[in-house]
Design a protein around this motif. Sequence first.
Motif, mmCIF file in Angstrom:
data_model
loop_
_atom_site.group_PDB
_atom_site.id
_atom_site.type_symbol
_atom_site.label_atom_id
_atom_site.label_comp_id
_atom_site.label_asym_id
_atom_site.label_seq_id
_atom_site.Cartn_x
_atom_site.Cartn_y
_atom_site.Cartn_z
ATOM 1 N N UNK A 1 0.955 -1.167 -0.088
ATOM 2 C CA UNK A 1 0.001 0.127 0.097
ATOM 3 C C UNK A 1 0.821 1.209 0.017
ATOM 4 N N UNK A 2 0.425 2.168 -0.670
ATOM 5 C CA UNK A 2 1.213 3.436 -0.830
ATOM 6 C C UNK A 2 0.489 4.646 0.295
ATOM 7 N N UNK A 3 -0.621 3.991 0.829
ATOM 8 C CA UNK A 3 -1.147 4.890 1.876
ATOM 9 C C UNK A 3 -1.752 4.393 2.913
ATOM 10 N N UNK A 4 -2.223 5.152 3.962
ATOM 11 C CA UNK A 4 -2.789 4.790 4.875
ATOM 12 C C UNK A 4 -4.218 4.748 4.652
ATOM 13 N N UNK A 5 -5.299 3.627 4.650
ATOM 14 C CA UNK A 5 -6.408 3.623 4.330
ATOM 15 C C UNK A 5 -7.257 2.490 4.539
ATOM 16 N N UNK A 6 -7.966 2.273 3.450
ATOM 17 C CA UNK A 6 -9.089 0.914 3.724
ATOM 18 C C UNK A 6 -8.863 0.271 2.261
ATOM 19 N N UNK A 7 -8.301 -0.838 2.414
ATOM 20 C CA UNK A 7 -8.565 -1.824 1.104
ATOM 21 C C UNK A 7 -9.696 -2.552 1.105
ATOM 22 N N UNK A 8 -10.522 -2.479 -0.223
ATOM 23 C CA UNK A 8 -11.893 -2.683 -0.247
ATOM 24 C C UNK A 8 -12.044 -3.891 -1.720
ATOM 25 N N UNK A 9 -12.949 -4.467 -1.710
ATOM 26 C CA UNK A 9 -13.434 -5.412 -2.546
ATOM 27 C C UNK A 9 -14.814 -5.411 -2.956
ATOM 28 N N UNK A 10 -15.206 -5.492 -4.260
ATOM 29 C CA UNK A 10 -16.715 -5.313 -4.377
ATOM 30 C C UNK A 10 -17.215 -3.805 -4.376
ATOM 31 N N UNK A 11 -18.506 -3.960 -4.309
ATOM 32 C CA UNK A 11 -19.173 -2.605 -4.337
ATOM 33 C C UNK A 11 -19.370 -2.173 -2.903
ATOM 34 N N UNK A 12 -19.350 -0.818 -2.681
ATOM 35 C CA UNK A 12 -19.596 -0.216 -1.562
ATOM 36 C C UNK A 12 -21.057 0.344 -1.240
ATOM 37 N N UNK A 13 -21.242 0.737 0.059
ATOM 38 C CA UNK A 13 -20.221 1.057 1.050
ATOM 39 C C UNK A 13 -19.793 -0.566 1.701
ATOM 40 N N UNK A 14 -18.568 -0.436 2.423
ATOM 41 C CA UNK A 14 -17.913 -1.692 2.546
ATOM 42 C C UNK A 14 -17.670 -1.838 4.128
ATOM 43 N N UNK A 15 -18.241 -3.220 4.425
ATOM 44 C CA UNK A 15 -18.250 -3.559 5.742
ATOM 45 C C UNK A 15 -16.987 -3.682 6.186
ATOM 46 N N UNK A 16 -16.710 -3.239 7.466
ATOM 47 C CA UNK A 16 -15.125 -3.171 8.157
ATOM 48 C C UNK A 16 -14.770 -4.373 8.823
ATOM 49 N N UNK A 17 -13.871 -5.212 8.416
ATOM 50 C CA UNK A 17 -13.766 -6.343 9.145
ATOM 51 C C UNK A 17 -12.115 -6.574 9.150
ATOM 52 N N UNK A 18 -11.604 -5.933 9.815
ATOM 53 C CA UNK A 18 -10.218 -6.397 10.143
ATOM 54 C C UNK A 18 -9.157 -5.302 9.864
ATOM 55 N N UNK A 19 -7.848 -5.526 10.128
ATOM 56 C CA UNK A 19 -7.015 -4.681 9.571
ATOM 57 C C UNK A 19 -5.376 -5.403 9.213
ATOM 58 N N UNK A 20 -4.634 -4.641 8.529
ATOM 59 C CA UNK A 20 -3.429 -5.220 7.923
ATOM 60 C C UNK A 20 -2.274 -4.095 8.340
ATOM 61 N N UNK A 21 -1.271 -4.556 9.002
ATOM 62 C CA UNK A 21 -0.171 -3.585 9.449
ATOM 63 C C UNK A 21 1.070 -4.079 8.490
ATOM 64 N N UNK A 72 -7.204 -13.107 2.030
ATOM 65 C CA UNK A 72 -7.909 -12.223 0.780
ATOM 66 C C UNK A 72 -9.272 -11.906 1.385
ATOM 67 N N UNK A 73 -9.536 -10.694 0.423
ATOM 68 C CA UNK A 73 -10.689 -10.051 0.609
ATOM 69 C C UNK A 73 -11.987 -10.593 0.004
ATOM 70 N N UNK A 74 -13.152 -10.500 0.603
ATOM 71 C CA UNK A 74 -14.072 -10.935 -0.011
ATOM 72 C C UNK A 74 -14.829 -9.667 -0.445
ATOM 73 N N UNK A 75 -15.827 -9.936 -1.365
ATOM 74 C CA UNK A 75 -16.398 -8.763 -1.983
ATOM 75 C C UNK A 75 -17.392 -8.077 -0.999
ATOM 76 N N UNK A 76 -17.649 -6.867 -0.709
ATOM 77 C CA UNK A 76 -18.190 -6.081 -0.007
ATOM 78 C C UNK A 76 -17.339 -5.764 1.480
ATOM 79 N N UNK A 77 -16.108 -6.541 1.428
ATOM 80 C CA UNK A 77 -15.215 -6.582 2.725
ATOM 81 C C UNK A 77 -14.266 -5.250 2.557
ATOM 82 N N UNK A 78 -13.997 -4.523 3.705
ATOM 83 C CA UNK A 78 -12.967 -3.601 3.973
ATOM 84 C C UNK A 78 -12.095 -3.883 5.089
ATOM 85 N N UNK A 79 -10.760 -3.827 4.948
ATOM 86 C CA UNK A 79 -9.732 -3.835 5.889
ATOM 87 C C UNK A 79 -8.967 -2.645 6.133
ATOM 88 N N UNK A 80 -8.699 -2.099 7.346
ATOM 89 C CA UNK A 80 -7.842 -1.030 7.405
ATOM 90 C C UNK A 80 -6.476 -1.225 7.162
#
Length: 386
Positions: free
Chosen positions: A55-75, A82-90
């Motif tokens: 990642x080039x930025x701090x943000x939310x990685x998302x898959x599929x169409x939004x708005x996205x359900x927050x489900x976890x984080x990756x440092x 792997x992300x599932x459609x509709x999922x977002x991770x910080x």
Amino acid sequence: MTGTPLPWAEARETAWAAGYAAKPAASELPFGEAVGSALAAPLVAVSDLPAFPTSAVDGWAVAGQGPWRIDGAVLAGQVPEALKPGQAVKIATGAQVPEGTEGIIRLEHSTVEDELVDGPAAREWREAGEEAAHGEELLPAGTPVSPPVVGLAAAAGHSTLPAHARPDVRVVVFGDELLTSGVSREGRVRDSLGPMVPHMLQAAGAAAGPSIGPVEDTLEAHVAALREALADADLVCTTGGTMVGPVDHLHAALAEIGAEYVINTVAVRPGFPMLLARTADGKFIAGLPGNPQSAVIAVVSLVAPLLAGLRGLPLPPLGTIGLAEDVPGRGSFTHLALVDRAGRRLGHHGSAMLRGLAGAAGFAVIGPDAAGAEGATVELATVPGV
């Protein structure tokens, strides 16, 4: 004995060429030892760079169409699922992008409400191999090893670099009249070159050991000191004794140990009775005049170019400076005139003085049979470590 003085520009090139021809075989050196040398082989990436999408930025990685359900984080440093459609991770800058990511929402462009995140998603990551592919040449052989080169080598997966090691150098100080402590007294003067020159050599790329001396003014003592220094050094720099006065034994000592001249005097003022010799087993002896500023000019003129050659580097380039006042020439000799950063001639510039050197930009190069005019741009020879 003295020979016909070699023109200053030719002397620099001759000293460098002698070092380059004698440079030792390269070896894999730790980064700290390789800095200041040159790459002896191309630098090649041993993996993709980056090795995985990051990642080039701090943000939310998302898959599929939004708005996205927050489900976890990756440092950074974690391997994400792997992300599932509709999922977002910080996601943090530099972290591995999860498989299935279709975009990243910058943190500052996102809105969060009821465990849902929304915002403009874009391809805000670096692809694997974007900077370099596995096996790609990053830098050619001969590239000077600078701190950024070390950083690139580390990022590309290296722990060492193929380079030429720092030459071992010793300084031998000649002169019964020299003191190593206290103030000048009773006809004897404080040695300034023994404490100063090793630091210049270190800055020029050498591994400088402690100085030897002062050595008494006899031929036997000179020969013994040279042999002691040459036992564990690739280059010995002597101070004083480069002329042919009643206590100048360097030339006779060189003959005694079988050294041959590479350069015997240089057409430069101050400092012309400098020399460079080579022993039968390929070690070098640089004779620096005893006057402090003349000795520094010998380091600039002969020793720094020699050390560059021994490390596989090109001849050190000269800079330029605009003269703020007229600078006289020195007849058929090159004049190295001490100047400050504004191009003004410094006071206390006699060959026995160091006061001007302590605040100098370097030496303005006034060629033979010429003078430097106010406003002219001339070459500048800088001093290692200054």
